[in-house]
Design an enzyme around this catalytic site. Structure first.
Site, PDB file in Angstrom:
ATOM      1  CB  ALA A   1      -0.999  -0.114   1.147  1.00 42.12           C
ATOM      2  CG  ASP A   2       3.580   2.415   3.026  1.00 46.78           C
ATOM      3  OD1 ASP A   2       2.806   3.404   3.447  1.00 46.78           O
ATOM      4  OD2 ASP A   2       4.287   1.727   3.999  1.00 46.78           O
ATOM      5  CG  MET A   3       6.457  -0.079  -1.723  1.00 48.40           C
ATOM      6  SD  MET A   3       7.807   1.174  -1.499  1.00 48.40           S
ATOM      7  CE  MET A   3       8.857   0.531  -2.768  1.00 48.40           C
TER       8      MET A   3
ATOM      9  N   GLY B   1       2.613   5.723  -3.369  1.00 51.46           N
ATOM     10  CA  GLY B   1       3.700   6.545  -3.519  1.00 51.46           C
ATOM     11  C   GLY B   1       3.944   6.763  -5.008  1.00 51.46           C
TER      12      GLY B   1
END
Length: 415
Positions: free
Chosen positions: A188-190, A193
């Site tokens: 989810a972070d990547m 981003g």
């Protein structure tokens, strides 16, 4: 006990010196107030493509990810190092009036502001879009939060784990008899981003036509749920609720992991031609010609018996023997690599995708951008910065702040 640097796996990677890197975004200036992984990864993508990224960090400890470990490399967190190359670190205390004043001087020269705070905190600090837009009408203001700037969840805290749980991906990841699992990387972070970088680029292109900036609102929940679009659309179209299966329920038949005589292999028989080639390659052409298995829908209906046939065949030879045979016959297949095997992948090493670079405290590992532009893929211009290492250079060089003003800011605790 921490290993000595010379004993670490990355010391065998090829060395890359600082280069000019990609220059497509040369001239774009990004002020990055984000921390942890998602926002910094988005701004690293922009930096890798040539943007100047000024990473503004709090004086006490800086980016939260600097403390994420062990392991540490000469005191630096590999998590931090993985998403912060090609940036300049400036220390400012935005809660202090002097710190906010310096930030606004930076924004006068900036194209983009990236924050990962909810709107309530942005308003408290005076960095929300509503306050900044009238003064900086060309500024692209990008917010990355767990649940977006509006709605009943807008103030809720969020991490990658939480967003994955909301999206449905954890419910479908793992074996049927096991608990839900998060993806084995901060997906989810990547992905969020990447969304930040994509949206910033779109707004930057639009500004060339309109002269106006934009407000970007990226939600980790929305990003991760969009990642589930094929599975979610299939449910919405059928009402059939999928369950965890260890990846054995793909819409494609056959598309899963199998055992061989030694190690597992992934196999994707994604169309009718590949289906037929597979059976010829393994020396049993009859199933490829069987009308019961003529289409993907037919094969799905008979998935279990087909899987049993293939499993029995693949257990007779080793993984590498099958991979060689399937490569010769253009059949999609691959290994299930451990990270040490990924790190030793000769093609990734040949491409310079995995490398080591010199940082302030010594060499560090890096995972490259992996995008070739005009035949060039090297994106490394600057190692991830030490906390505040560029404060004086940026404040004096970019916004012409006099040395005594910088000194007063430091004395006031704003820098």
């Amino acid at each position: 006990m921490q290993k000595k640097t010379g004993d670490l796996p990355f010391t065998g990677l090829p060395r890359i010196d600082d280069t000019k890197g990609h220059v497509l975004l040369e001239g774009m200036r990004v002020v990055d107030l984000s921390t942890s992984i998602a926002g910094p990864y988005g701004t690293q993508l922009l930096a890798d493509l040539g943007a100047t990224v000024i990473k503004v960090e709090k004086p006490d400890g800086g980016d939260d990810a600097r403390q994420w470990g062990p392991p540490f490399i000469d005191g630096e967190s590999p998590w931090f190092l993985s998403v912060n190359r090609n940036k300049h670190s400036v220390v400012l205390d935005l809660a202090a009036p002097e710190g906010l004043a310096v930030l606004e001087k930076l924004l006068e020269k900036a194209d983009v502001l990236v924050v990962n705070m909810n709107e309530r905190v942005q308003r408290k600090l005076g960095i929300d879009h509503a306050r900044l837009a009238p003064r900086f009408p060309r500024l692209i203001h990008a917010s990355l939060t767990g649940f977006g700037l509006r709605g009943k969840r807008a103030d809720l805290p969020c991490y990658d784990l939480i967003a994955e749980g909301y999206s449905g991906v954890m419910d479908l990841t793992g074996e049927a008899h096991d608990d839900p699992q998060k993806v084995g990387t901060p997906a989810a972070d990547m992905l969020a981003g990447q969304d930040v970088a994509m949206a910033v680029l779109a707004a930057y292109a639009a500004r060339e036509r309109t002269g106006r900036g934009a407000q970007i609102d990226v939600s980790m929940q929305a990003t991760m749920t969009r990642f589930m679009a094929p599975r979610l659309s299939s449910f919405l179209s059928s009402g059939e609720l999928p369950t965890r299966s260890g990846g054995k329920d793909s819409v494609i038949a056959i598309y899963q992991v199998f055992d061989t005589a030694d190690r597992q292999i992934s196999l994707g028989l994604g169309n009718d031609a590949i289906w037929r080639r597979f059976w010829v390659a393994v020396g049993v052409p009859e199933p490829g010609l069987d009308p019961r298995y003529a289409s993907n829908a037919d094969r799905r209906a008979h998935r279990q018996e087909i899987v049993e046939k293939i499993a029995g065949i693949l257990r007779a030879r080793t993984r590498d023997e099958w991979l060689a045979l399937f490569g010769e016959n253009r059949i999609p297949a691959g290994p299930i690599n451990r990270l040490d095997e990924v790190a030793a992948d000769d093609e990734l090493l040949r491409q310079g995708f995995l490398y080591q670079a010199q940082a302030a405290n010594g060499p560090i590992p890096q995972v490259g951008l992996g995008i070739a532009i005009d035949g060039r893929s090297a994106a490394h211009r600057k190692a991830p910065p030490k906390l505040g290492e560029d404060t004086e250079a940026i404040l004096s060089g970019m916004i012409d702040l006099a040395p005594d003003r910088i000194r007063k800011s430091e004395e006031a605790g704003a820098a």
